[in-house]
Structures are given as C-alpha cells and as structure tokens.
Design a protein around this motif. Structure first.
Motif, PDB file in Angstrom:
ATOM      1  N   THR A 639       0.798  -1.232   0.000  1.00  0.00           N
ATOM      2  CA  THR A 639       0.000   0.000   0.000  1.00  0.00           C
ATOM      3  C   THR A 639       0.823   1.270   0.000  1.00  0.00           C
ATOM      4  OG1 THR A 639      -0.136  -0.101   2.438  1.00  0.00           O
ATOM      5  CG2 THR A 639      -1.898  -1.145   1.186  1.00  0.00           C
ATOM      6  N   ASP A 928      -5.235 -14.299  -1.916  1.00  0.00           N
ATOM      7  CA  ASP A 928      -5.437 -12.964  -2.480  1.00  0.00           C
ATOM      8  C   ASP A 928      -6.505 -13.013  -3.564  1.00  0.00           C
ATOM      9  OD1 ASP A 928      -3.501 -12.011  -0.824  1.00  0.00           O
ATOM     10  OD2 ASP A 928      -1.905 -12.039  -2.326  1.00  0.00           O
ATOM     11  N   GLU A 930      -6.217 -11.786  -6.375  1.00  0.00           N
ATOM     12  CA  GLU A 930      -5.547 -12.073  -7.648  1.00  0.00           C
ATOM     13  C   GLU A 930      -5.440 -13.578  -7.917  1.00  0.00           C
ATOM     14  OE1 GLU A 930      -4.722  -8.078  -6.312  1.00  0.00           O
ATOM     15  OE2 GLU A 930      -4.434 -10.023  -5.332  1.00  0.00           O
ATOM     16  N   SER A 978     -17.540  -8.958   1.169  1.00  0.00           N
ATOM     17  CA  SER A 978     -17.290  -7.592   0.681  1.00  0.00           C
ATOM     18  C   SER A 978     -18.511  -6.919   0.088  1.00  0.00           C
ATOM     19  CB  SER A 978     -16.184  -7.605  -0.384  1.00  0.00           C
ATOM     20  OG  SER A 978     -14.971  -8.065   0.155  1.00  0.00           O
ATOM     21  N   HIS A1002      -6.427  -9.046   4.000  1.00  0.00           N
ATOM     22  CA  HIS A1002      -5.981  -8.481   2.732  1.00  0.00           C
ATOM     23  C   HIS A1002      -7.166  -7.973   1.915  1.00  0.00           C
ATOM     24  CE1 HIS A1002      -2.705 -11.770   3.298  1.00  0.00           C
ATOM     25  NE2 HIS A1002      -2.476 -10.717   4.062  1.00  0.00           N
ATOM     26  N   GLN A1005      -8.419  -4.399   2.468  1.00  0.00           N
ATOM     27  CA  GLN A1005      -7.678  -3.276   1.905  1.00  0.00           C
ATOM     28  C   GLN A1005      -8.269  -2.813   0.579  1.00  0.00           C
ATOM     29  OE1 GLN A1005      -3.546  -4.319   1.688  1.00  0.00           O
ATOM     30  NE2 GLN A1005      -3.438  -4.961   3.825  1.00  0.00           N
ATOM     31  N   LYS A1006      -9.196  -3.569   0.022  1.00  0.00           N
ATOM     32  CA  LYS A1006      -9.867  -3.192  -1.219  1.00  0.00           C
ATOM     33  C   LYS A1006     -11.306  -2.808  -0.898  1.00  0.00           C
ATOM     34  CE  LYS A1006      -7.141  -6.396  -4.082  1.00  0.00           C
ATOM     35  NZ  LYS A1006      -6.437  -5.368  -4.880  1.00  0.00           N
ATOM     36  N   ASN A1007     -11.815  -1.814  -1.601  1.00  0.00           N
ATOM     37  CA  ASN A1007     -13.202  -1.435  -1.377  1.00  0.00           C
ATOM     38  C   ASN A1007     -14.133  -2.315  -2.213  1.00  0.00           C
ATOM     39  OD1 ASN A1007     -13.318  -0.337  -4.060  1.00  0.00           O
ATOM     40  ND2 ASN A1007     -12.417   1.567  -3.296  1.00  0.00           N
ATOM     41  N   GLU A1010     -13.864  -2.215  -6.079  1.00  0.00           N
ATOM     42  CA  GLU A1010     -12.733  -2.947  -6.642  1.00  0.00           C
ATOM     43  C   GLU A1010     -13.031  -4.447  -6.705  1.00  0.00           C
ATOM     44  OE1 GLU A1010      -8.969  -0.138  -5.255  1.00  0.00           O
ATOM     45  OE2 GLU A1010      -9.782  -1.610  -3.867  1.00  0.00           O
ATOM     46  N   ILE A1011     -13.678  -4.968  -5.669  1.00  0.00           N
ATOM     47  CA  ILE A1011     -14.034  -6.390  -5.660  1.00  0.00           C
ATOM     48  C   ILE A1011     -15.049  -6.683  -6.760  1.00  0.00           C
ATOM     49  CG2 ILE A1011     -14.982  -8.266  -4.284  1.00  0.00           C
ATOM     50  CD1 ILE A1011     -12.284  -7.249  -3.303  1.00  0.00           C
ATOM     51  N   CYS A1014     -13.333  -6.676 -10.098  1.00  0.00           N
ATOM     52  CA  CYS A1014     -12.578  -7.916 -10.293  1.00  0.00           C
ATOM     53  C   CYS A1014     -13.510  -9.059 -10.678  1.00  0.00           C
ATOM     54  CB  CYS A1014     -11.806  -8.246  -9.014  1.00  0.00           C
ATOM     55  SG  CYS A1014     -10.964  -9.833  -9.041  1.00  0.00           S
TER      56      CYS A1014
END
Length: 1253
Positions: A639, A928, A930, A978, A1002, A1005-1007, A1010-1011, A1014
């Motif tokens: 970050t 993650d 990813e 999320s 982990h 850390q993404k809002n 973003e999820i 993805c």
C-alpha cells in the motif's frame, strides 16, 4: 375682501376648469406675480374660514398652527361652510382659494406636514400631542373630500420628477400618505380609478409608493376590483412585482380571486428578478389554502431555480453598477453575496411558512417525495429538507430524515447534488449546520449500508465549505463515531478521517488532539481499525508537511509502551502502530534530501531504521508477534511506496533470514530423530533434484515443539530468537512482496520456491491415524495445516506470472491443496479437541471458534473411505477422484445462512465420519483476490526431455472439478464478505465467538467497487464454467435417456459438478445482489456485467439500455433451467433471476410470469441424487418452502394456485402409496406436506383470505 371672494365665486360658476388653467398660468408666469398672489391669499375665504375654525396658516417653512382639537376644527369648518349664505357654491370657492394658496411649494409642503399646537391654544389637556396635516384635516370633512383629492392629484404631476428635497422630504410620497387610513371615503370607486390612472403615467418610484399604499387607502369593497387591476398590471410590468404582491397580500380577496391572482403570479415567476423573488415566494406561500397546498407547492418547487441564482447575482450586480455610477468600488464578491442574500431571504420565507402552516410543511415533504428521477431533484429540495429538519415544526424533523434516507437509498439524491448545493450556497447552508451535522450522524449510524456513504459525503462537504468552528464540530462528531464501538460506524468514521487528513492536512492539523483521543478507546477497535487510526495519526505527525508534529513524542511513547507489553493484545497494537509510523516516516519523497540514493533526511532515515530494529527486537521472542510483524510489513509494501534505502534494508534482511531459517539443501538423507520418518514430497522440479533446495518444515516443527516443552531456561534470562513454522508463510509473503517491489513484479530470484519440495512425512500415515497417539495425531494435523498454508501463499505469490510452466505449477499446487485438505479432514475427525496453529495474526486467537468434538460427530463423511491408499509423489497427486470437496461441500452445508448459501450435498451411505473444514476456515492463510485469476487457466502443457535428452514427453495439467470448487468457494466467501446485498444488521449486544473478519485482512484493503470490478472481469470465465457444467449434465441426460441415477454415472464426479454448478450460481447471485449497483456511479459497472451475460446469448450488445441488457441476461440464465441437478441449485438459479429482474424496470409483469413458470417447473419435478436416492431432509424442506413461497408470491392469482395444489396435488397424495408422491406435484409427499400446508396458509393470510377451519 368681499369683492375678491365674489370674483372667485363667479369664476367658479362660469367655468370650473378656468380656475385650474389660471392657477397653472400663474405658476408659469414667474416671480412677478408671486407677491400679488400672496396678498390675495391672505384675504381669501380659505384663509379666513380656517382661522375662524382654529387653524392659523403660517408663512415660510414654519408649520401651521392649530388652536383647537382636530375634531372641533373639522366640525367648526363644516358648520361655517353649511351656514354660509352662498352654500353650496362656497365649497367650490373654498377649494379655489385652497388651490391658489398651495401654488407656493413651501405653503403646499406645510399643508402636507403635521400642524403644531398654537402657543396660546385652548385645547383640552387630554388631546393628543400629535396633530394631522391640514390636508388630512380637510380630507376628513366629507363635503370637501372629493374636491381636495382632485386638487392633490392635480398637484402630484408637478413634483413627479423632482425627487426628494434637500431636507429629505418626498412630496409625492407625502401626497399619497394623506390618503391613507381615512375614516370614510365618499367615492371609493372614483378614488381607485384616479389612483390607477396616476400609476399608469407616474415614474417607477411613485408607482411603487402608490401601489404599496393601496391597502391603506381603499375600503374593503374596492379590494376585489383593485386586485384585478393589479393582476393585469403585473402581467404587463414585472418590475412592479414586489409592490403589487405586497399590496395583494394585504387586500381582502375571495378564495377564487386569490387563486386566479396566484396562478398569474406563478406564471411570471421565471421573469421576476432575483431580488424580487423572496416577495413573490412569500405571496405564493401565504396565499395557500389547505385544499390546494400540494398543487401550489409542487408548482412552486418546479419553477424555483436556485441553481441559477449565482449567475443572475453577478448580472444583477453589473446592472446595479450601470444604474448607480456613484459606487466607486464594486466587484463580483458583493454581487455573489447579494445573490446569497436573496437565496437566504427565500429560504427564510419558506422557513416561516413551514413553521406556522402545517399544510405547507406536509406539502413540501410530499412534493419532494413524489420525485421519481434523480435528474428532477434540485438544490431547493435539499435546502428545504434542511429547513424542515431545523424547524421541526409539526414534527417535520422525522419526516425530513425519512425522506432523505429513502431518496439516498434509491439513488435519487446523489453526491453531485449535495456537492452543487454546498458549492453554490455554502453561505446560506451555514445557518443550517446543526441540522446538516445531525442528519450526517443519523445516516452514518444507519443500519442501511446504502445511505452510509451519503452521510460521509455530508461530513466531508461540511468540513470543506464551512469555518473552523464547523470543522471542529465535524471532527468531534467523527471521533465520537470512531469511539462508538459499533464496527461499521467505526470503520466509516476512520475512513472519513483518513480522507480528510489526506485532502486537508493543514486544516486537520488543528484538530490533531481530538483525533489522538481515539487512542484511549483502542481496546474496542479491531486490527484493521487500529491500522487506520495509526495511519491517519502518523500522516499528521510524520507526514512530509508534519502539520501535527507536536504529537510526535506522544506517538513514540504510545508505540514503545505497547511494544514492551507482555500482553499479546497490546504488543499487537504496538506492532501495527510502529509499522504504520514507518510507512509515514519512511515514505518516498519527491525531493531528494537524503544521501546514497535515498529521499529522506539523515535524521528521519535514522529514526526509521531505529524503529524497525525496535519492532524486530520486541517481536522476535514470540512467533505470533514476529509473524504479525512480517504480515504488517508485507501490507505496508503493498500500500505504500517506501524510500529506496528503507526498502533495500528490509529486502536484504528478509532474504538472508528466510534462507537461513527455512530453506535447506537437498541431501541424501536428513539427520535427526523425529516423531515421524521424514520424506521429501511435492517436488515439481524432479529433473533438477540434484543441488536443489527444500522447505525444512517437519524438522522445524519438531524443534519448535521441543522449545515449547523446554523449561530449563532460567526465567530471568531472555530467550534467544527461535525459528517457528508459524512464521514460514508470513515470512515468505514478505519476501515475495520485497522481490516484487524491487524487481517490478519479477520473481525470478525466488521462483525455485514454487516447485521446491517440502520435508514432510509419508502421507500413508493418514490411513492409520486412529492407531496414533494423541500427540502424534495433533502433530500430523499441524503438519498438514502448515503445508496447506505454505502452498496457499505460494499460489498467492506466483498466480500472476505469465510463464506457462509457472502456471502449470500453480495449478498443481492447488491440486496439492485440495488433496491435502481431504487428508486433513480424515485426521481432524480422529483428533477431537485439537486446536490448529494460528494462521492469521491480526486478531485475537481467542476470537477464533474452535470446533468441538460434538461438531465432529455430527457430520457424516462421504462414501469415500479414508483408508484408500494414495501415493504422495511429487506431481501425481491431482485430486480428480479423491478430493477436498467433502470439506467444501460440508462447509456449504454447515452455513446457517439462507438456503442459497448451502450445498445440496446431503448425507450419503455409511462411511467414516468426517468434519467440515468451514469451521477451520480462520486457520488457513488468506488467498489474495488475484489468485482467482487461476480460474481462467485452461489446459496447460509442457514438453519434457528424458534422461537421454532425445525423446520428448508431454505433461498436461488442467483445472479439475475439485480445484474449480476450491476456487469458487473462496471466491464466494470473498464476495459474501465484501459485497453487501441487504441493509447491514446492527451489532448484537453480545459478540459472537468468531470474528467474521478473520481471514479477510488483505481483502479489507480493497473497497467493494474494486471487488465487484474484479468479479466482473472474471464473468466471462465464470460463464464458461457454468456452460461446462450445463453441458456435463446435458450430456449425462442425453446418454442415459433422462435417467439421473443411471448405473454408469460417476457419483463422485457428479457430486463435484453439482456443487460447482451451485457455487457458480451463488457467486453470480452475490455479485448482482450488491447494493452498490443501486448507486448511480456504479451503473456503468452494472451495465458492463449485464452486457457480458447478455453477450453470451447474442453478439453485438453495444448501446443497449439497462432494461434490454437485463432482459437478455435473464434469457441467457433461464436456459440453464433444464439441467439444474438439485433443488438447492434450482433455488439459486431462481433467486439469481429474481435479482436480475429488478434491473429490468419496465417489464415487471413479464418477469413475474417467467419466474412463476420456472418455479412451477421446479416444483413439478422429482429430484433424485446421482446415487438414486430422493432428495430429503430438513435442508431440502427449507429449500422447498422458499421455492414454493416464491411461486405463490409471483403468481397472478394466489387463490387459483392454492386451489390447484389443494384440489389436485393433495388428493393424488392421499390416494398414492406410502412412500409415493403426488403425480402432478412430485415434490409433494408425506414428508413435505407440512411445508406445502404452511406456505399455502401463509400466502392466503397475506392475500387477506379468512382462515380455513
């Protein structure tokens, strides 16, 4: 004397107009006749009669004197006129003399000004000290009133263009004032006519004076006619809007006439100048009746364009500068403030009307509530809601809160409107700051997650637009939220504070002390919240600007105190805080003030290094603390961009320590006595086995266990640093991220760790786990946990590498994970009460719920026996036939959530009892986001050379059903965490034993956006897998002539594909249920996702509306209805289609019919598992109840549907055999009859039908 009077009388008798012409001629003749006129006036009948009645006319500018009471004077004068022998001609003679007298401007002004009591007057001591003017006294005499009024109107044109005199007297205004509040008007109609004639020719200023005075001049009988005249005048000249409306407001009008006037006024609203607008609005609101309040307020709201008030204000200022050239200094600032003043006056008018008229407050709420499109909402809507909240008239505060929440939830009032309101009307809104703050607090505390962001926007806009006092209140309120102890509220408050620190560091620095107060409430904060708190405090104290530098010492003291604590909770806080401080102090800077390639000043660099050494020394004695330190540093590297020197120092120490602690060279044998014989397993680089490396796991575990039991170390001596297997995965994650940062994503330096083996034991020992001792079983379980977590971190590290060989190894590692999880289930079933090693270190270990032995015994295992032998060779343990699906499916079954989140896997034949790995979820390392990209991998292959280097072998790897299920389950868990689909529930009074956020550090850390993005990127891949599942079952049905449980069906593979089918639908359902899609700023993402689904059905989906995309996506998913393998999967598909139908706004009826048809199709289908058994059990009944409720809720005629079931299905069931079911409704049998009965009775009750007895 008598001769002069006679001449005057004769003149009047001959020609009344002659006297007027003579008077005008006399005035125009100049100064030569002035003395003669004065002499003649002194002996006129006018002067004589006044003197005899008690009024003495004085020369010059001295006020006329009255010696008697005003009433007595009027009575005496009236008597003298009546008793005169020349009556009634004496009246005209008296008026002519008056006209002659007032030809002198000074005398005329004296007659318009109040008289004064004479020094020797004999007035009654009780009489008023104030005396009327002479003209007013004469107007009070009825026989003179009309003639005096005519005389005044004839004199008025002479002074129209003179303006105010030196002494400030405005003669036209004085003339008009004489006509106000007369006791009686002899000829009101004539007076009205003369007034309107004068208005038609007079200058604007005199027009305004006359119109404003009309209510004080006219009698009530003339109000209606005058209102019509003014209404017509308003249509012709909007410059007179203010005086006309002032007059109309004071006239006594009928409701019909008032309505006509108001409609005319509303028609001119758009043409009214800005400074006149408050008066127009006031008239409209004050003329409202209860019957037409809603209509009028709605019309007024449409025509009130406050958004354009800033520009007109500038134009108004430029016009005023053109008109008034005496103003030497003028700029755009006063013009803007004048516009704001007008808006403020408009809002004050609305506020006054709302406060004193209940119908108006209700009408405003209803007008705002009835707006259905976000584009139709205006600035005035928000301002009126603030007014309603601030006044709280007629309990309007609660109504304003309700309407605002509903509008924000539906996306009708958006951030852009709020921003426009603050930007254009900040000065006006400052007066409503308490209401803005209260509304923001309410929204932030709301359990409805859709409205919480809007409350945050209100806080940010208020902080940006208002003064320091308001900023202090905003920060204080956010600090209160942060200390509330309610998890969601704390998260949002800390996030807002971080944003304010990032955007307004100088302003926030004034309130650093407030923010620092949150440190006193750290006991109630989660690790993620502590991370954010120290992030914002560190930004203030140690950022490049160092606006909050005065708390640096306090920060150091807090961190050192926490790090030195022996309580794990406080040490954890110290580690998190110290790493956040390193992130702020050691952040890479633009200016290169440092040396040797660094960007930090030497002193700052020294402090950063010292802090890192302090954290390292304080955490190395505890494996849990050390692992947390590694995880926190890894998060920091993800970050924050650190200074090159700081980055290099971390990377160098990490690489050296990892090699020393966990990696060994492969040799012929491994020395040492261990609990289990060692074996090198899972080597993916067998061709490079010579000189290779291995992860030294089992020996490290043995050594760590020996350390735990070793009590010979003296208590006073500090323990030496020991290597714990707990740190293996966190340390590797830190190492991997260091390599990524230093080499821009290239992991070539550490790629050997992807394929290198681990030193474990032969996994055949699992087959005889029951014969092992308790300590041996627990050691074996821990070994499996550490191995699985190592592989999970390896997948995290290398999942984004593009090299095909690396992709193959990543897929193989996932196969290793699925196989090891199936072994772990067997071991856990034989080891009740076992506590796994900690894997996620940013939470309390006590927060994790440890599965009890009772849980173990409740779960029946799958048919697969744990005794089946399985080779644990390096690369041949793909779990296509023996997999961890048992754990994944059981995990789904064990969820206490709605049926769509459950697996359709029911208990099968007798077999060895197993456990659900979902209970052990917190003890696995987090994958993650990813890593989900592995779903996109197809068939992977590579060419190998044999030992002679001339013949080629081909190795192929692909994602099997078990690996697909593993990834889909992880993806669904992430989305479920999320993407919130429904309003968030309030925190329970008693906390549960398990923190829901454990294992998602982990991900946090993404809002949510973003999820969702993805997930949208993976949609094509998910659709491909969904189609593959569909084709699999379609092929089975075709080959077996529709028989689900044919003898040649592979039960295990069928179960895998069934679970994958259901999870795919659950993933899509969770994604499209995200409440964020209702926010307009995310509509583009929604259209993109729907377009992907629609594109699978029809190509070229460009430029389609949301309704069209929703319809095509609905049709695409509806095609899967024919192959759903279980009732639970059918329910998932139905609920997914219901969610999609909500985005197709104009086709609700069509969607309802299709959903009704679909659910009836599922209810009229017999559900059989691949093993040949009918689906049954509690979960099956719950699923059936939900599906039946959906059918009855969506059907057009509930009574007909219930009659069909009760009239056909139930009799068929009564006549059927004991274990048979209804022929027309196969899901209706003796086990599900109560489900049907309960649903039908519930729907009949909702439909308002009387109960059946």
């Amino acid at each position: 004397m008598m001769r002069k009077k006679k001449r005057s009388s004769v003149t009047v008798d001959e020609d009344p107009t002659l006297d007027v012409s003579k008077a005008k001629k006399s005035k125009s003749s100049g100064r030569s006749t002035k003395s003669s006129v004065q002499d003649s006036c002194q002996d006129s009948v006018f002067v004589q009669f006044l003197k005899e009645s008690g009024v003495t006319l004085t020369p010059g500018s001295t006020a006329n004197e009255i010696a008697v009471d005003q009433v007595i004077f009027q009575k005496r004068l009236q008597q003298r006129l009546r008793k005169s022998p020349r009556f009634p001609n004496i009246i005209q003679e008296f008026i002519s003399a008056l006209e002659t007298y007032i030809e002198d401007p000074e005398r005329f002004r004296n007659c318009l000004l109040p008289c004064v009591p004479a020094p020797t007057s004999q007035q009654d001591t009780n009489s008023s000290s104030y005396q009327e003017s002479l003209v007013r006294l004469l107007l009070g005499i009825e026989m003179l009133q009309t003639l005096v009024i005519n005389t005044l109107f004839e004199k008025l044109p002479e002074f129209m263009f003179e303006g105010a005199s030196e002494d400030g007297l405005n003669v036209p205004r004085l003339i008009v004032n004489q006509l106000k509040w007369l006791d009686r008007i002899v000829d009101g109609k004539d007076l009205s006519s003369k007034l309107m004639q004068m208005v038609s020719v007079a200058p604007v200023e005199i027009q305004r004076d006359i119109i404003t005075s009309l209510p004080e001049i006219l009698e009530d009988s003339q109000h209606g006619d005058m209102a019509k005249e003014l209404n017509g005048l308003l249509q012709q000249n909007t410059q007179l809007a203010v005086p006309i409306l002032d007059a109309l407001s004071s006239l006594n009008l009928s409701s019909t006439l008032l309505s006509e006037v108001r409609e005319a006024v509303m028609g001119t609203l758009s043409a009214v100048q800005l400074e006149d607008l408050p008066v127009v609005v006031k008239f409209v609101l004050h003329s409202i009746s209860a019957s037409d309040a809603n209509e009028v307020v709605c019309d007024l709201r449409k025509k009130l364009e406050l958004e354009q008030c800033v520009l007109p204000a500038v134009l108004q200022a430029s016009q005023s500068r053109m008109k008034n050239k005496t103003v030497s200094r003028s700029s755009s600032v006063p013009s803007c403030s004048s516009g704001q003043d007008s808006v403020a006056l408009i809002l004050d008018v609305i506020k006054s009307a709302i406060r004193f008229q209940k119908t108006i407050s209700e009408a405003w709420l209803k007008a705002i509530e009835n707006i259905d499109e976000s584009e139709d909402h205006k600035v005035v809507d928000l301002l009126v809601l603030f007014i309603l909240h601030s006044t709280n008239a007629n309990h309007s505060r609660r109504g304003a809160e309700r309407v605002l929440k509903v509008k924000v939830r539906k996306g009708l009032i958006q951030e852009s409107l709020l921003q426009k309101t603050f930007k254009g009307h900040a000065q006006v809104m400052r007066g409503y700051f308490p209401s803005i703050l209260a509304l923001a607090q309410g929204l932030l505390r709301s359990p409805d997650c859709c409205v919480v962001p809007f409350g945050g926007h209100m806080y940010k806009q208020a902080f940006t637009a208002f003064d320091s006092y308001c900023q202090q209140e905003v920060v204080g309120s956010l600090v209160t939220h942060a200390c509330s102890g309610v998890s969601g509220e704390v998260d949002v408050a800390l996030e807002l504070l971080c944003e304010l620190v990032s955007q307004k560091p100088a302003e926030m620095s004034q309130f650093t002390v407030f923010v620092k107060g949150i440190l006193d409430y750290m006991d109630n904060l989660t690790s993620q919240q502590i991370r954010r708190l120290f992030h914002l405090l560190s930004r203030l104290a140690f950022g490049q600007e160092q606006h909050g530098g005065h708390i640096q010492d306090d920060m150091h003291i807090v961190i050192r105190k926490q790090l030195s604590s022996t309580v794990p909770k406080y040490k954890r806080i110290g580690i998190i805080g110290a790493v956040m401080m390193v992130g702020s102090m050691g952040a890479c800077r633009n200016k290169h003030d440092g040396s040797q390639g660094g960007t930090l000043p030497k002193e700052t660099n020294r402090q950063v290094m010292a802090l890192l050494e302090l954290v390292r020394s304080c955490s190395e004695s505890s494996p849990e603390a050390a692992a947390l330190c590694y995880d926190e540093l890894a998060n920091l590297l993800q970050t924050c961009k650190l200074d090159p020197l700081v980055q290099a120092w971390i990377g160098k120490s990490v690489l050296e320590d990892f090699q020393d602690d966990f990696v060994v060279d492969l040799g012929p044998d491994i020395s040492g006595a261990f609990m289990f014989p060692t074996s090198v397993l899972y080597n993916l680089d067998e061709e490079e086995s010579e000189g290779g490396i291995a992860v030294n796991l089992l020996p490290l575990m043995a050594l760590d266990q020996q350390h735990k039991t070793d009590t010979s170390q003296p208590a006073g001596v500090k323990r030496e640093r020991r290597v714990s297997p707990l740190c293996l995965s966190p340390f590797f994650r830190l190492l991997r991220l260091c390599e990524e940062v230093q080499h821009e994503g290239d992991l070539e330096e550490i790629d050997a760790l992807l394929g290198c083996p681990l030193i474990l034991t032969d996994m055949e020992v699992v087959e005889k786990v029951d014969s092992l001792s308790k300590s041996e079983r627990e050691f074996l379980c821990s070994l499996l946990f550490h191995t699985i977590n190592w592989f999970r971190e390896v997948v995290n590290a290398f999942c984004r590498q593009n090299d095909p060989e690396m992709k193959m190894k990543v897929v193989t590692r996932i196969q290793n994970i699925t196989y090891l999880q199936s072994l772990l289930q067997t071991c856990l079933a034989a080891t009740p009460g076992y506590i796994p090693p900690q894997a996620n270190f940013d939470g309390e270990s006590a927060d994790v719920m440890i599965p009890s032995s009772s849980v173990v015994q409740q779960k029946k295992g799958k048919k697969e026996s744990s005794g089946r032998k399985r080779k644990a060779s390096a690369s041949k343990n793909s779990s296509g036939d023996k997999s961890q699906l048992e754990g994944a499916a059981d995990a789904e079954e064990s969820q206490p959530d709605p049926p769509e989140k459950e697996s359709e896997k029911e208990k099968e034949k007798d077999g060895k009892s197993g456990v659900s790995l979902s209970s052990y979820w917190p003890f696995f390392r987090e994958l993650d986001v990813e890593a989900l990209s592995v779903l996109q991998c197809g068939l992977l292959s590579r060419t190998l050379l044999d030992t002679e280097l001339h013949s080629k072998l081909r190795e192929e790897v692909q994602l099997g059903p078990a690996e697909l299920l593993f990834l889909l389950e992880d993806m669904w868990r992430k989305l479920d965490f999320s993407l919130t689909s429904a309003p968030a529930k309030k925190a329970p009074f008693l906390k549960g034993k398990m923190d829901k956020a454990v294992g998602f550090a982990h991900l946090q850390q993404k809002n949510a956006k973003e999820i969702a993005t993805c997930c949208s990127d993976l949609l094509p891949t998910l659709c491909t897998h969904l189609e593959n599942c569909h084709n699999h079952f379609q092929t089975l049905l075709t080959e077996n002539q529709g028989v689900v449980d044919a003898p040649n069906v592979d039960v295990k593979e069928n179960q895998l594909m069934c679970s994958a089918y259901q999870l795919l639908l659950q993933v899509l359902h969770t994604m499209f249920s995200w409440s964020g899609f209702s926010i307009p700023e995310h509509r583009g993402l929604l259209k993109s996702a729907l377009g992907i689904l629609a594109g699978r059905l029809k190509e070229d989906q460009a430029d389609l509306t949301l309704d069209q995309l929703s319809r095509h996506a609905f049709e695409y998913l509806q095609n899967f209805r024919s192959t759903v393998p279980s009732l639970n999967t059918a329910l998932c598909l139905t609920q997914l289609l219901i969610v999609l139908s909500q985005y197709g706004g104009s086709n609700h009826r069509t969607y309802r019919e299709q959903i009704t048809s679909l659910t009836k199709h599922f209810l009229c289908q017999e559900w059989v598992t691949a093993s040949g058994e009918k689906e049954r059990g509690n979960k099956y009944n719950e699923t059936l109840q939900t599906l039946l409720s959906i059918y009855l809720e969506h059907t057009d005629d509930v009574l007909k549907a219930v009659e069909e079931i009760a009239g056909e299905g139930v009799p068929e069931l009564l006549n059927a055999a004991k274990d048979a079911n209804s022929r027309s409704w196969p899901t209706l049998n003796r086990q599900t009859f109560l489900v049907y009965y309960k649903c039908m009775m519930s729907e009949l009750e909702k439909a308002g039908c009387p109960p059946l007895y």
